[in-house]
Design a protein around this motif. Structure first.
Motif, mmCIF file in Angstrom:
data_model
loop_
_atom_site.group_PDB
_atom_site.id
_atom_site.type_symbol
_atom_site.label_atom_id
_atom_site.label_comp_id
_atom_site.label_asym_id
_atom_site.label_seq_id
_atom_site.Cartn_x
_atom_site.Cartn_y
_atom_site.Cartn_z
ATOM 1 N N ALA A 90 0.849 -1.197 0.000
ATOM 2 C CA ALA A 90 0.000 0.000 0.000
ATOM 3 C C ALA A 90 0.878 1.237 0.000
ATOM 4 O O ALA A 90 1.938 1.269 0.632
ATOM 5 C CB ALA A 90 -0.926 0.001 1.209
ATOM 6 N N ALA A 91 0.444 2.248 -0.720
ATOM 7 C CA ALA A 91 1.196 3.499 -0.798
ATOM 8 C C ALA A 91 0.230 4.644 -1.056
ATOM 9 O O ALA A 91 -0.820 4.471 -1.680
ATOM 10 C CB ALA A 91 2.239 3.432 -1.910
ATOM 11 N N SER A 92 0.612 5.822 -0.597
ATOM 12 C CA SER A 92 -0.113 7.051 -0.905
ATOM 13 C C SER A 92 0.749 7.898 -1.816
ATOM 14 O O SER A 92 1.934 8.124 -1.533
ATOM 15 C CB SER A 92 -0.449 7.820 0.375
ATOM 16 N N VAL A 93 0.163 8.349 -2.913
ATOM 17 C CA VAL A 93 0.845 9.237 -3.855
ATOM 18 C C VAL A 93 -0.060 10.436 -4.060
ATOM 19 O O VAL A 93 -1.106 10.336 -4.701
ATOM 20 C CB VAL A 93 1.124 8.534 -5.198
ATOM 21 N N GLY A 94 0.310 11.568 -3.498
ATOM 22 C CA GLY A 94 -0.558 12.731 -3.572
ATOM 23 C C GLY A 94 -1.919 12.402 -3.000
ATOM 24 O O GLY A 94 -2.039 11.883 -1.885
ATOM 25 N N SER A 95 -2.962 12.645 -3.776
ATOM 26 C CA SER A 95 -4.327 12.376 -3.317
ATOM 27 C C SER A 95 -4.779 10.951 -3.609
ATOM 28 O O SER A 95 -5.939 10.601 -3.352
ATOM 29 C CB SER A 95 -5.298 13.359 -3.983
ATOM 30 N N LEU A 96 -3.884 10.118 -4.139
ATOM 31 C CA LEU A 96 -4.241 8.759 -4.534
ATOM 32 C C LEU A 96 -3.703 7.734 -3.542
ATOM 33 O O LEU A 96 -2.594 7.869 -3.031
ATOM 34 C CB LEU A 96 -3.692 8.442 -5.922
ATOM 35 N N ARG A 97 -4.500 6.712 -3.317
ATOM 36 C CA ARG A 97 -4.109 5.578 -2.488
ATOM 37 C C ARG A 97 -4.004 4.354 -3.380
ATOM 38 O O ARG A 97 -4.955 4.012 -4.089
ATOM 39 C CB ARG A 97 -5.143 5.346 -1.386
ATOM 40 N N LEU A 98 -2.846 3.665 -3.360
ATOM 41 C CA LEU A 98 -2.597 2.517 -4.217
ATOM 42 C C LEU A 98 -2.436 1.259 -3.359
ATOM 43 O O LEU A 98 -1.659 1.256 -2.403
ATOM 44 C CB LEU A 98 -1.322 2.700 -5.043
ATOM 45 N N THR A 99 -3.169 0.220 -3.724
ATOM 46 C CA THR A 99 -3.025 -1.079 -3.091
ATOM 47 C C THR A 99 -2.735 -2.106 -4.176
ATOM 48 O O THR A 99 -3.493 -2.214 -5.147
ATOM 49 C CB THR A 99 -4.295 -1.490 -2.329
ATOM 50 N N SER A 100 -1.639 -2.847 -4.043
ATOM 51 C CA SER A 100 -1.220 -3.809 -5.060
ATOM 52 C C SER A 100 -1.379 -5.227 -4.548
ATOM 53 O O SER A 100 -1.129 -5.506 -3.375
ATOM 54 C CB SER A 100 0.247 -3.572 -5.447
ATOM 55 N N ARG A 101 -1.811 -6.105 -5.440
ATOM 56 C CA ARG A 101 -1.939 -7.528 -5.110
ATOM 57 C C ARG A 101 -1.203 -8.359 -6.159
ATOM 58 O O ARG A 101 -1.252 -8.055 -7.361
ATOM 59 C CB ARG A 101 -3.412 -7.956 -5.080
ATOM 60 N N ALA A 102 -0.532 -9.412 -5.710
ATOM 61 C CA ALA A 102 0.102 -10.354 -6.624
ATOM 62 C C ALA A 102 -0.974 -11.132 -7.377
ATOM 63 O O ALA A 102 -1.982 -11.540 -6.796
ATOM 64 C CB ALA A 102 1.003 -11.306 -5.851
ATOM 65 N N VAL A 103 -0.750 -11.319 -8.685
ATOM 66 C CA VAL A 103 -1.710 -12.024 -9.531
ATOM 67 C C VAL A 103 -1.012 -13.133 -10.317
ATOM 68 O O VAL A 103 0.216 -13.265 -10.269
ATOM 69 C CB VAL A 103 -2.450 -11.042 -10.480
ATOM 70 N N ALA A 104 -1.799 -13.920 -11.050
ATOM 71 C CA ALA A 104 -1.332 -15.168 -11.661
ATOM 72 C C ALA A 104 -0.924 -14.959 -13.116
ATOM 73 O O ALA A 104 -1.757 -15.055 -14.025
ATOM 74 C CB ALA A 104 -2.428 -16.227 -11.565
ATOM 75 N N HIS A 105 0.356 -14.688 -13.345
ATOM 76 C CA HIS A 105 0.842 -14.473 -14.709
ATOM 77 C C HIS A 105 2.093 -15.293 -15.017
ATOM 78 O O HIS A 105 2.771 -15.047 -16.010
ATOM 79 C CB HIS A 105 1.105 -12.979 -14.923
ATOM 80 N N GLY A 106 2.411 -16.251 -14.163
ATOM 81 C CA GLY A 106 3.573 -17.098 -14.409
ATOM 82 C C GLY A 106 4.898 -16.412 -14.155
ATOM 83 O O GLY A 106 5.961 -16.943 -14.514
ATOM 84 N N MET A 107 4.873 -15.245 -13.545
ATOM 85 C CA MET A 107 6.063 -14.458 -13.208
ATOM 86 C C MET A 107 5.609 -13.432 -12.180
ATOM 87 O O MET A 107 4.399 -13.271 -11.950
ATOM 88 C CB MET A 107 6.612 -13.761 -14.453
ATOM 89 N N PRO A 108 6.519 -12.729 -11.517
ATOM 90 C CA PRO A 108 6.067 -11.690 -10.580
ATOM 91 C C PRO A 108 5.221 -10.646 -11.306
ATOM 92 O O PRO A 108 5.681 -9.993 -12.242
ATOM 93 C CB PRO A 108 7.379 -11.101 -10.059
ATOM 94 N N ALA A 109 3.972 -10.506 -10.894
ATOM 95 C CA ALA A 109 3.031 -9.609 -11.562
ATOM 96 C C ALA A 109 2.001 -9.141 -10.550
ATOM 97 O O ALA A 109 1.669 -9.850 -9.606
ATOM 98 C CB ALA A 109 2.345 -10.311 -12.734
ATOM 99 N N PHE A 110 1.474 -7.930 -10.785
ATOM 100 C CA PHE A 110 0.601 -7.292 -9.810
ATOM 101 C C PHE A 110 -0.579 -6.611 -10.499
ATOM 102 O O PHE A 110 -0.472 -6.143 -11.635
ATOM 103 C CB PHE A 110 1.376 -6.253 -8.984
#
Length: 256
Positions: A130-150
């Protein structure tokens, strides 16, 4: 600023290489004065500059290191260090583990490692980051792409946009997208793959994910070359009752 909409501008969505009038995957997400370049696929740096200079970006977020989602980081590096851009500080860059060394591997042409960190202030993503960038809040999740992917959920002023990146259908994407206002979801595959090898959504999968997440609106993107956008939208619409549109290159969508 709280009354301003979250905006998504499609810089490109072609796969796996640019077409004449469509760069690869890249999006500009903005809210008020905050601007994030989401994926930097081949050819997206050009149209990005119609909207924002590199030194006006608040951050860059990269889903994974396939070239059709990240290659223009290489040209951005030259732009911010060796041309007309003068950075006050390196641009915050969020991406998969090892992204700095991957970039340096491409850019280093002598015994000294290219100064990647002079261009980008790198934060490696992990599941649940999770990160805040200016007025935006970002939440990242790992997903299934056969390599590190979000995938990423971007929120501002009570509105939400979820971007799948590249992925097979997976619980983490559905959970991330729960009751989002807009789901921007890939539809690369024309036909289902063998389950153990599936790394993309079909249009039907895209509709299923939107329905399962109870998304308010579905934008179909990253449509494979064996599909037309119109056919992809029609197939996704058969599985999802909400509004479905194609994320056409150059289009801007207001959210909220």
């Amino acid at each position: 600023m709280s009354n301003e909409p979250l905006r998504l501008t499609v810089l490109g969505c072609a796969t796996p290489y640019p077409s004449v009038d469509n760069p690869c995957s890249g999006y500009l997400v903005s809210h008020g004065d905050t601007r994030i370049w989401v994926d930097a696929g081949s050819g997206t740096l050009g149209p990005l500059q119609r909207h924002v200079r590199l030194d006006e970006l608040d951050a860059i977020w990269i889903s994974h290191m396939h070239a059709d989602h990240s290659a223009d980081l290489l040209t951005a590096y030259y732009g911010v260090l060796f041309a007309d851009i003068r950075l006050a500080a390196p641009i915050p860059l969020y991406g998969p583990e090892g992204i700095a060394d991957r970039l340096a591997g491409f850019l280093t042409n002598g015994p000294a490692r290219s100064p990647i960190e002079s261009a980008f202030a790198i934060t490696e993503l992990h599941d649940g980051h999770a990160a805040s960038v200016g007025s935006l809040r970002l939440t990242s999740r790992a997903v299934a792409h056969g390599m590190p992917a979000f995938a990423v959920r971007i929120e501002a002023a009570g509105t939400s946009l979820v971007y799948s990146g590249d992925t097979a259908p997976c619980p983490s994407l559905t959970e991330l997208a729960e009751e989002c206002d807009v789901l921007l979801c890939e539809a690369e595959s024309a036909q289902p793959s063998v389950e153990s090898e599936q790394v993309h959504h079909t249009p039907e999968d895209t509709g299923d994910t939107a329905r399962a997440a109870r998304a308010g609106r579905l934008l179909v993107t990253h449509v494979g070359r064996f599909l037309t956008p119109e056919r992809a939208v029609a197939r996704a619409s058969a599985r999802f009752d909400g509004p479905v549109e194609y994320a056409a290159p150059g289009a801007t969508f207001s959210i909220g």
